[in-house]
Design a protein around this motif. Structure first.
Motif, PDB file in Angstrom:
ATOM      1  N   ASP B  83      40.746  44.142  34.933  1.00 28.25           N
ATOM      2  CA  ASP B  83      41.100  43.000  34.096  1.00 28.25           C
ATOM      3  C   ASP B  83      42.546  42.546  34.252  1.00 28.25           C
ATOM      4  OD1 ASP B  83      38.597  42.765  33.169  1.00 28.25           O
ATOM      5  OD2 ASP B  83      38.993  43.481  31.132  1.00 28.25           O
ATOM      6  N   ILE B  87      43.722  38.852  35.050  1.00 31.89           N
ATOM      7  CA  ILE B  87      44.637  38.080  34.204  1.00 31.89           C
ATOM      8  C   ILE B  87      45.811  37.560  35.024  1.00 31.89           C
ATOM      9  CG2 ILE B  87      46.287  38.285  32.288  1.00 31.89           C
ATOM     10  CD1 ILE B  87      44.203  40.189  30.966  1.00 31.89           C
ATOM     11  N   LEU B 111      40.023  34.952  25.923  1.00 33.41           N
ATOM     12  CA  LEU B 111      41.322  35.148  26.578  1.00 33.41           C
ATOM     13  C   LEU B 111      42.145  33.860  26.546  1.00 33.41           C
ATOM     14  CD1 LEU B 111      43.047  37.118  28.407  1.00 33.41           C
ATOM     15  CD2 LEU B 111      42.114  35.836  30.320  1.00 33.41           C
ATOM     16  N   PHE B 117      47.532  35.708  26.310  1.00 38.69           N
ATOM     17  CA  PHE B 117      47.474  34.956  27.557  1.00 38.69           C
ATOM     18  C   PHE B 117      48.656  33.988  27.665  1.00 38.69           C
ATOM     19  CE2 PHE B 117      45.870  31.332  30.067  1.00 38.69           C
ATOM     20  CZ  PHE B 117      45.430  31.980  31.198  1.00 38.69           C
TER      21      PHE B 117
END
Lengths: 159, 437
Positions: B83, B87, B111, B117
Motif C-alpha cells: 500500500d 500511495i 484514501l 493523503f
C-alpha cells in the motif's frame, strides 16, 4: 546523490541477486542505491554484496534504468521517452512493474522511485474508473447504489 | 497547520514520509478505519496521532464491524504492490483526476477523501492550488465554481447549502489552506445569520462549524495565523451599526470575543498587511473611516494615512506588498510604497478591456506564486509581479490570460437569464479564494 562517485568511477562492485546470479556494476551506478551505499559504508565493499530481495531479471531492469536515468539528466527528449515507457510496461506486464517498483524501493534509489511512481500516476491520467479497474485488476466493491450515490453527490461528468 | 503537525507526528514516530522511499511494513490501518465519514475526519484533526507504527497491529483498532474492517485491510490499494508504494504513486496523480479515482473502489474512495493523503501531497510539495469563485447569478442565486489553473479547466462543485443560496453580505475566508468558510450574512427569510459552514477541498463536501457569537451581515473578515476574525457590520432588528468583533480558532473549534472597534463600522474593504488588519468602511453617520487591529495587543486604532486614503477594491497583500486595482477591469495595478506612504507605483498591462460590469475586476488572489485578477465574466489574468525585470512596470509580457471570458456554464446561465428578463441584476463575483489539495 552520485556526487562522491566521480573520483572512483572505474571501481567495480560485485552484487549477487536472490537467484544467485552475480553482477559487476560500476560504482557510480551502484551508489545510486542508498542501500548499497550504506552497505559499503559499513565496509562490505570487498565482498560480494548479496541482494536477497531482488531477482536477476528485475535487477537487469534496475541497472538499465539507472544508466538511462544518468544519461538523460540534461536531455529533455530522453526524459520524455523514459517517462512514456511506463505506459507500455504497465499495459503489457504489470507484474514486472510491481516487482521493479518493489526492488527500487528496497534498493532505495530515489530517482527511479520518482520515475516508477510517476509512471503509474501518468498511466491513470485520462482513463475512466472502469478502464483503470480492468487494467490494474482492481475489484469494483461498490454496490450499484453506492456508485450512483457517489456520482450523484459529486455530479461530475464522465465519458 | 494540521498537515505540519501530522508530519511532525510521523517524524516523531520515526517513519519516513518521503513518498518515493517508504517503509513496506508501515501500518496505514488508521487511515482506513477512521476516515470513512465526516465525523471520522474530524477526529483526524491536529494533535491526533496517526497509527503509523508497524508494531501496532491493524486489528487493534476494532470497531463494531470488525470483520468488514479486516477484509478491508487485506485488500490492497493496487494488486501486487504494498500500500505504501501504491500511495507513493497515487499522490502524484494530478488533482483534476481525483474525483474519478474516488470511483474506482472503496479503498481509493476513502484514501482520496482523507487528510492523510492530502497532508502527504502537501508535504511532498504536490498540492495544487485552484481558484474558487462564489458568484451571484442574474437570478440572484449564489453559485460556486472552481478553476484549475494548470489544466485551465472549470470544475463542477457541490452546490452551496440552502441557507446561503440567496444570502447577502456574508463573509468568506480560507483556513488551513483547504477549508473555505462562509459565515454570517443575511438570508431574505431568516434575516441576519450566525451560521458558519465550510467546504473542504479534501472531502469535496460542505460541513457545519460552530455558529458565530453574534448575528451579523455586511461585516469585515480576515485570517491571521489560521484564525478567522470578523468585525463590525449590521444586524437585522438593531438599528445601529456593530462595533463588536470576534475570532474563530479552528484548533479550539470555538469563537471568542475580541476588543470592540473604537467606533461602529460597516466595512467595505479589508486587508492584512504588516501584521495588522486594516478595515475601511462607513461609520454610523455614513462617513468613511478606517481602523486597524493588532492581534498581538488586541486593540483597535483609527488610521489616517496615505495607505487607506488611496486604497480601493479589489486589493491584496502579496509577498509583503500591497496591490490594488488601478483600473475598472484590473488592466493596471497600483502598488503601495511604504517609504513615501503613497500608491505611486504601478504595473500596467497596456491592454484595457472595457468598463462594463462583465469586465470589472472582482478580486485579486495569489496562485502558484503569481497574482491573479479575476473578473466578473470569469476571465482570469495572471501577473508575475515578482519578476526581477527592471521594466516590470510597463512590461505587458508579464501578464497572461489563463481563462477566457464566459466558459460554457456562464454562457448558458447568462443566455438563459437574458431571455428570462433583464431586470438590471447582472451576474457578478461575490467572493474569490484559493484552496490547496
Amino acid at each position: 546523490m552520485a556526487s562522491t562517485s566521480n573520483s572512483t568511477s572505474s571501481k567495480i562492485i560485485t552484487l549477487r541477486s536472490s537467484d544467485g546470479e552475480v553482477f559487476e556494476v560500476e560504482e557510480s551506478v551502484a551508489l545510486e542505491s542508498n542501500l548499497i551505499r550504506r552497505m559499503m559504508e559499513d565496509d562490505c565493499a570487498n565482498n560480494i554484496i548479496p541482494l536477497p530481495n531482488v531477482t536477476a531479471p528485475i535487477f537487469y531492469l534496475v541497472i538499465e534504468h539507472c544508466k538511462k536515468h544518468a544519461e538523460m539528466k540534461d536531455n529533455k527528449e530522453k526524459k520524455k521517452e523514459l517517462r512514456s515507457q511506463g505506459e507500455e510496461l504497465l499495459k503489457s506486464d504489470p507484474h514486472t512493474y510491481s516487482n521493479l517498483m518493489e526492488a527500487v524501493n528496497y534498493l532505495d534509489i530515489k530517482s527511479l522511485m520518482d520515475l516508477t511512481a510517476q509512471w503509474l500516476a501518468d498511466f491513470l491520467k485520462g482513463k475512466s474508473p472502469r478502464l483503470i479497474r480492468e487494467l490494474l485488476k482492481i475489484k469494483n466493491d461498490f454496490t450499484p447504489e453506492e456508485e450512483a450515490e457517489i456520482l450523484e453527490r459529486n455530479r461530475w461528468a464522465f465519458d | 497547520m494540521e498537515a505540519v503537525e501530522a508530519y511532525a507526528d510521523l517524524q516523531r514516530s520515526g517513519v519516513r514520509v518521503q513518498a518515493p522511499l517508504v517503509d513496506s511494513v508501515t501500518c496505514y490501518c488508521r487511515v482506513d478505519s477512521s476516515l470513512k465519514t465526516v465525523s471520522g475526519a474530524r477526529k483526524f484533526v491536529p494533535g491526533s496521532k496517526l497509527c503509523m507504527r508497524p508494531d501496532i497491529k491493524p486489528h487493534a483498532h476494532k470497531s463494531k464491524n470488525s470483520r468488514k474492517e479486516r477484509n478491508r485491510t487485506h485488500a490492497p490499494l493496487l494488486p501486487g504492490l504494498p500500500d505504501d508504494l501504491a500511495i507513493a504513486c497515487l499522490i502524484r496523480v494530478p488533482r483534476v483526476e481525483h474525483r474519478k479515482l474516488r470511483l474506482v473502489c472503496k479503498r481509493w474512495h476513502r484514501l482520496l477523501a482523507g487528510n492523510f493523503f492530502y497532508s502527504l501531497r502537501k508535504n511532498m510539495g504536490m498540492a495544487e492550488e485552484w481558484v474558487y469563485v462564489i458568484k451571484r447569478d442574474r437570478d440572484r442565486k449564489i453559485s460556486f465554481h472552481a478553476f484549475d489553473p494548470i489544466y485551465q479547466l472549470w470544475q463542477p462543485l457541490p452546490p452551496v447549502p440552502g441557507e446561503y443560496s440567496e444570502a447577502l453580505g456574508f463573509g468568506c475566508a480560507v483556513l488551513s489552506g483547504c477549508h473555505l468558510y462562509l459565515f454570517g450574512g443575511r438570508d431574505p427569510l431568516r434575516r441576519s445569520m450566525r451560521r458558519v459552514i465550510f467546504y473542504s477541498a479534501r472531502t469535496n463536501r460542505w460541513h457545519r462549524a460552530p455558529d458565530m457569537l453574534r448575528k451579523r451581515h455586511f461585516f469585515g473578515s480576515c485570517v491571521i495565523n489560521n484564525c478567522l476574525y470578523v468585525a463590525g457590520g449590521e444586524c437585522e432588528g438593531i438599528q445601529r451599526t456593530l462595533r463588536s468583533a470576534e475570532v474563530y480558532d479552528p484548533n479550539k473549534n470555538k469563537w471568542t470575543c475580541i476588543a470592540e472597534m473604537s467606533s461602529p463600522m460597516v466595512p467595505f474593504i479589508g486587508v492584512v498587511y504588516d501584521g495588522k488588519w486594516f478595515l475601511k468602511g462607513l461609520g454610523s453617520h455614513r462617513q468613511v473611516m478606517s481602523e486597524a487591529y493588532l492581534p498581538a495587543t488586541n486593540n483597535w486604532a483609527p488610521v489616517n494615512d496615505g495607505m487607506v486614503a488611496g486604497w480601493r477594491n479589489p486589493s491584496i497583500s502579496f509577498n509583503g506588498k500591497l496591490y490594488a486595482s488601478d483600473c475598472w477591469d484590473g488592466c493596471k495595478l497600483r502598488v503601495y510604497d511604504e517609504v513615501t506612504d503613497s500608491w505611486n507605483k504601478s504595473l500596467d498591462s497596456k491592454l484595457h478591456l472595457g468598463n462594463s460590469r462583465a469586465w470589472e475586476a472582482a478580486a485579486l488572489v495569489s496562485i502558484n506564486g503569481k497574482l491573479c485578477i479575476i473578473r466578473n465574466n470569469m476571465s482570469i489574468c495572471m501577473v508575475d509581479v515578482s519578476s526581477p525585470d527592471k521594466h516590470a512596470e510597463s512590461n505587458a509580457t508579464l501578464w497572461e490570460n489563463i481563462s477566457g471570458s464566459g466558459h460554457l456554464m456562464t454562457f448558458v446561465t447568462n443566455l438563459w437569464s437574458s431571455i428570462a428578463g433583464r431586470n438590471g441584476v447582472k451576474s457578478h463575483i461575490v467572493h474569490c479564494q484559493v484552496l490547496q489539495a
